[in-house]
Design an enzyme around this catalytic site. Sequence first.
Site, PDB file in Angstrom:
ATOM      1  N   ILE A 233       0.836  -1.206   0.000  1.00 12.99           N
ATOM      2  CA  ILE A 233       0.000   0.000   0.000  1.00 12.99           C
ATOM      3  C   ILE A 233       0.870   1.256   0.000  1.00 12.99           C
ATOM      4  CG2 ILE A 233      -1.620   1.375   1.393  1.00 12.99           C
ATOM      5  CD1 ILE A 233      -2.881  -1.400   2.203  1.00 12.99           C
TER       6      ILE A 233
ATOM      7  N   PHE B 146       2.621   1.816  -3.485  1.00 14.61           N
ATOM      8  CA  PHE B 146       1.792   2.294  -4.589  1.00 14.61           C
ATOM      9  C   PHE B 146       1.094   3.614  -4.296  1.00 14.61           C
ATOM     10  CE2 PHE B 146       2.384  -2.047  -6.065  1.00 14.61           C
ATOM     11  CZ  PHE B 146       2.679  -1.798  -7.397  1.00 14.61           C
ATOM     12  N   GLU B 147       0.776   3.880  -3.053  1.00 14.44           N
ATOM     13  CA  GLU B 147       0.143   5.152  -2.718  1.00 14.44           C
ATOM     14  C   GLU B 147       1.166   6.279  -2.676  1.00 14.44           C
ATOM     15  OE1 GLU B 147      -3.031   5.815  -2.541  1.00 14.44           O
ATOM     16  OE2 GLU B 147      -3.744   3.750  -2.593  1.00 14.44           O
ATOM     17  N   GLY B 148       2.394   5.961  -2.251  1.00 11.79           N
ATOM     18  CA  GLY B 148       3.359   7.018  -2.013  1.00 11.79           C
ATOM     19  C   GLY B 148       2.904   7.830  -0.810  1.00 11.79           C
TER      20      GLY B 148
ATOM     21  N   ARG C 216      -0.108  -2.171  -9.881  1.00 15.30           N
ATOM     22  CA  ARG C 216      -0.632  -2.434  -8.547  1.00 15.30           C
ATOM     23  C   ARG C 216      -1.486  -3.699  -8.527  1.00 15.30           C
ATOM     24  NH1 ARG C 216      -2.833   1.859  -4.229  1.00 15.30           N
ATOM     25  NH2 ARG C 216      -3.390   0.413  -2.564  1.00 15.30           N
TER      26      ARG C 216
END
Length: 162
Positions: free
Chosen positions: A11, A14-16, A149
């Site tokens: 998470i 991919f979210e940064g 993702r």
Amino acid sequence: MRTGEEGIKLIKHFEGCHYKPYLCPALLWTVGYGHVLYPEQNRLKLSERKTFPLHTSHNREWSQEEVDDLLRKDLLRFENGVCRLLPNVSLKQNQFDALVSFSFNLGLGTLQRSTVRSALLRGDEEAAIDTLLKYCRAGGKILKGLQRRRAAEADLFFKHIK
């Protein structure tokens, strides 16, 4: 169940992490690790989301402690949601983590309405993940980042089977 380290790592990757609010590809005001500031914004048409105002109290640099706290609260909500939506599905930790990541990114409403969920409820894991891989659109466009993702979530889901 609670999200394991692999799920949290996926998470976060991919979210940064953004310390200042920004409009994500779905045109939602977001901060931290993908925390949507105004869930009601999601009910608007895409053309209306761009003009949704950022509250002055949110228009600032957020601290690491604040974004970590938002992540913990968001994870709890998605963990509870996955458990609620898949009550009789026996999930391994890696499968649970993959589904929390999927829901974190797309929302529990998407999981609830999805063929991913219906396939899991009938015990068809392969069909569930084949369908999961198709959720790669934001703002009506296929995004390479979402394709990556979904592939990572599918890999995590089947990690201990291969």
